[in-house]
Design an enzyme around this catalytic site. Structure first.
Site, PDB file in Angstrom:
ATOM      1  N   LYS A  32       0.848  -1.201   0.000  1.00 38.19           N
ATOM      2  CA  LYS A  32       0.000   0.000   0.000  1.00 38.19           C
ATOM      3  C   LYS A  32       0.879   1.245   0.000  1.00 38.19           C
ATOM      4  CE  LYS A  32      -3.937   2.040   2.524  1.00 38.19           C
ATOM      5  NZ  LYS A  32      -4.805   1.921   3.707  1.00 38.19           N
TER       6      LYS A  32
ATOM      7  N   SER B  42      -9.683   1.955   2.745  1.00 40.14           N
ATOM      8  CA  SER B  42      -8.800   2.671   1.846  1.00 40.14           C
ATOM      9  C   SER B  42      -7.753   1.796   1.145  1.00 40.14           C
ATOM     10  CB  SER B  42      -8.073   3.778   2.625  1.00 40.14           C
ATOM     11  OG  SER B  42      -7.241   3.248   3.625  1.00 40.14           O
TER      12      SER B  42
ATOM     13  N   SER C 110      -9.879  -0.318   6.917  1.00 41.80           N
ATOM     14  CA  SER C 110      -9.306  -0.201   5.573  1.00 41.80           C
ATOM     15  C   SER C 110      -8.623  -1.436   5.017  1.00 41.80           C
ATOM     16  CB  SER C 110      -8.313   0.955   5.539  1.00 41.80           C
ATOM     17  OG  SER C 110      -9.008   2.146   5.362  1.00 41.80           O
TER      18      SER C 110
HETATM   19  N1  GLN Z   1     -13.038   4.358   6.090  1.00 39.49           N
HETATM   20  C1  GLN Z   1     -12.457   4.823   7.312  1.00 39.49           C
HETATM   21  C2  GLN Z   1     -12.095   6.282   7.172  1.00 39.49           C
HETATM   22  O1  GLN Z   1     -12.427   6.831   6.197  1.00 39.49           O
HETATM   23  C3  GLN Z   1     -11.301   3.983   7.691  1.00 39.49           C
HETATM   24  C4  GLN Z   1     -10.090   4.288   6.912  1.00 39.49           C
HETATM   25  C5  GLN Z   1      -8.917   3.464   7.298  1.00 39.49           C
HETATM   26  O2  GLN Z   1      -9.040   2.437   7.966  1.00 39.49           O
HETATM   27  N2  GLN Z   1      -7.734   3.953   6.920  1.00 39.49           N
HETATM   28  O3  GLN Z   1     -11.496   6.877   8.019  1.00 39.49           O
END
Ligand code: GLN
Length: 496
Positions: free
Chosen positions: A82, A157, A181
């Protein structure tokens, strides 16, 4: 009969073939990059590719193997990373214009561990900007499309990592999980994703979003690969002050242990309103299956679940507003053009360098930390976080694992929620609590909905019980009558 291509196999299968010298690492990379060149233009899972360097590393490892050298646990296996995990000499963009040209001078600890295990980094995967999003649509580099349906989102994400693994463009991948994410995109793309216990994997070199919640973890085609990769990246690191003292472990070995006496908790708070009926049915079937294998099922209560999203979006944005203050045009990345006064330069750099969602979070986070509102929002959210953690502690007095859906729905359509942040935030309802409580949680494919879209089942455990949740996930995976996991056909052309 046609044989699968090397890029379609799992990491542990390739590992065996490599060790027996039936194949070379170079051959794996050739088939992998063929697939990447074919599929990435439409799926958009990778931001940066490392084809030449990766092939060179593969040759080096193949040579060492021929010489009979002792090699690491992932020797010759390609891994996608990532793009918020620092890789020395490879740009690390965080999916943001702000860091579009940032090349880190050092490796994250997780990357050092991969290299020590002789893994090969093939590229950096697409993600929501700074990890902020649930659909990968906030990336400066464009959205990632779901390999099951190109009109749908991959989840976020870590959408690039999940889609790359699902479309055979990666054998295994690293993601990061602050509020879901790793697990939510894994669920939407039909692959396995594990968020480890907070502190289990070093955050050194992971670009900070919300430091008290962020964890690096594995996204893989099956549970065995997840155990393999998770075992390599975990372990104490003195460069991360929140790193736990535990050393590396071999999770794969624990698969053979006894399953009797494992108690599964089911919390009604995770099966109420907003949950898609088909998702509910598939997850319930998964629980029944495990029950049939001899595990006991008990009801537990997690009464503060409905406060998790609000709590998360106060704490995560507060931490983000502080962590992202470093992007000021001086020390890192993008700087606005022009001969500007200092304050003006800061202002333009941040206005032009960040996307809308990141700005929304910085503004919200600054607000909840500001004098006069700190007690009402930030301090209050910290208290609720403790209540959520206490809920889990109490539940884990009664049961060993808690099973829930990973996400209330399957993958939604591109554009469906992007203009409605609140609806988007609600899609994290089942994953966020594990981050707030710091406990490990895995998403494992459990079935499909009537449109053929994957459904993930989430297994949460006590701190440091990765071995147990992996074992339960493995049993589920092995006993599903129609393999929900990786033995599916992608949309037809890609199998050619
Ligand atoms: N979807 C969540 C957010 O927007 C989690 C994102 C993540 O785990 N990096 O913060």
């Amino acid at each position: 009969m046609s044989y699968p291509k090397l890029n379609q196999l799992k990491g542990w299968q390739l590992k065996k073939m490599l060790e027996k010298r039936q194949i070379s690492s170079r051959e794996i990379l050739t088939s992998l990059f063929d697939q990447i060149h074919k599929e990435n233009p439409r799926i958009n899972a990778y931001i940066t590719l490392q084809e030449k360097q990766a092939k060179r590393s593969a040759e080096r490892i193949d040579d060492l193997r021929l010489k009979g050298e002792n090699l690491g646990a992932l020797a010759g296996l390609p891994v996608a990373v990532k793009d918020n995990i620092c890789t020395r000499g490879i740009r690390t963009t965080c999916g943001s214009k702000m860091l579009a040209n940032f090349v880190p001078p050092y490796d994250a600890t997780a990357i050092q561990k991969l290299k020590r295990a002789d893994a090969i980094i093939v590229g950096k995967t697409n993600m929501d900007e700074f990890g902020m999003g649930s659909s990968n649509e906030t990336s400066f580099f464009g959205p990632v499309r779901n390999p099951y349906d190109l009109e749908r989102i991959s989840g976020g994400s870590s959408g690039g990592s999940a889609a790359a693994v699902a479309s055979h463009m990666a054998i295994m991948a690293l993601g990061s999980d602050t509020g879901g994410s790793i697990r939510q995109p894994a669920s939407f793309c039909g692959v396995v994703g594990l968020k480890p216990t907070y502190g289990r994997v070093s955050r050194f070199g992971l670009v900070a979003f919300a430091s008290s919640l962020d964890q690096i973890g594995a996204i893989t085609k099956d549970v065995k690969d997840c155990a393999l990769l998770s075992g390599v990246i975990c372990g104490h690191d003195r460069r991360d002050s929140t790193s736990l003292p535990e050393e590396e472990v071999n999770y794969v070995e624990s698969f053979d242990e006894d399953i009797e006496n494992i108690r599964i908790g089911v919390a009604p708070e995770y099966f109420g309103g907003g949950l898609d009926e088909e998702v509910k049915k598939v997850v319930m079937n998964g629980i029944k299956l495990l029950n049939g294998l001899g595990m006991k099922v008990e009801e537990v209560s997690l009464p503060h679940t409905d406060k998790a999203i609000a709590t998360y979006y106060v704490l995560a944005t507060a931490e983000a507003s502080s962590n992202l203050a470093r992007y000021d045009g001086i020390k890192y990345g993008f700087r606005a053009e022009g001969d500007l006064e200092l304050a003006e330069m800061y202002c333009r750099t941040r206005s032009q360098g960040f996307g809308a969602e990141v700005k929304r979070r910085i503004i919200l986070g600054t607000y909840v930390l500001s004098a006069g509102y700190y007690q009402a929002y930030y301090a209050k959210a910290q208290k609720v976080r403790t209540l959520i953690r206490d809920d889990f502690n109490k539940a884990f007095d009664k049961v060993d694992v808690i099973i829930t859906p990973t996400s209330p729905t399957t993958a939604f359509k591109l554009g469906e929620k992007i203009d409605d942040p609140l609806t988007m935030y609600l899609s994290d309802v089942y994953t966020i609590s594990a981050n707030l409580a710091g406990i490990p949680a895995i998403s494992v494919p459990c079935g499909k909905d009537s449109e053929g879209l994957p459904i993930g089942l989430q297994i949460m455990g006590k701190p440091l019980s990765e071995d147990l949740i992996l074992r339960v996930a493995y049993l589920l995976e092995q006993n599903l009558s129609t393999p929900a996991g990786f033995n599916f056909k992608l949309y037809p052309e890609s199998m050619g």
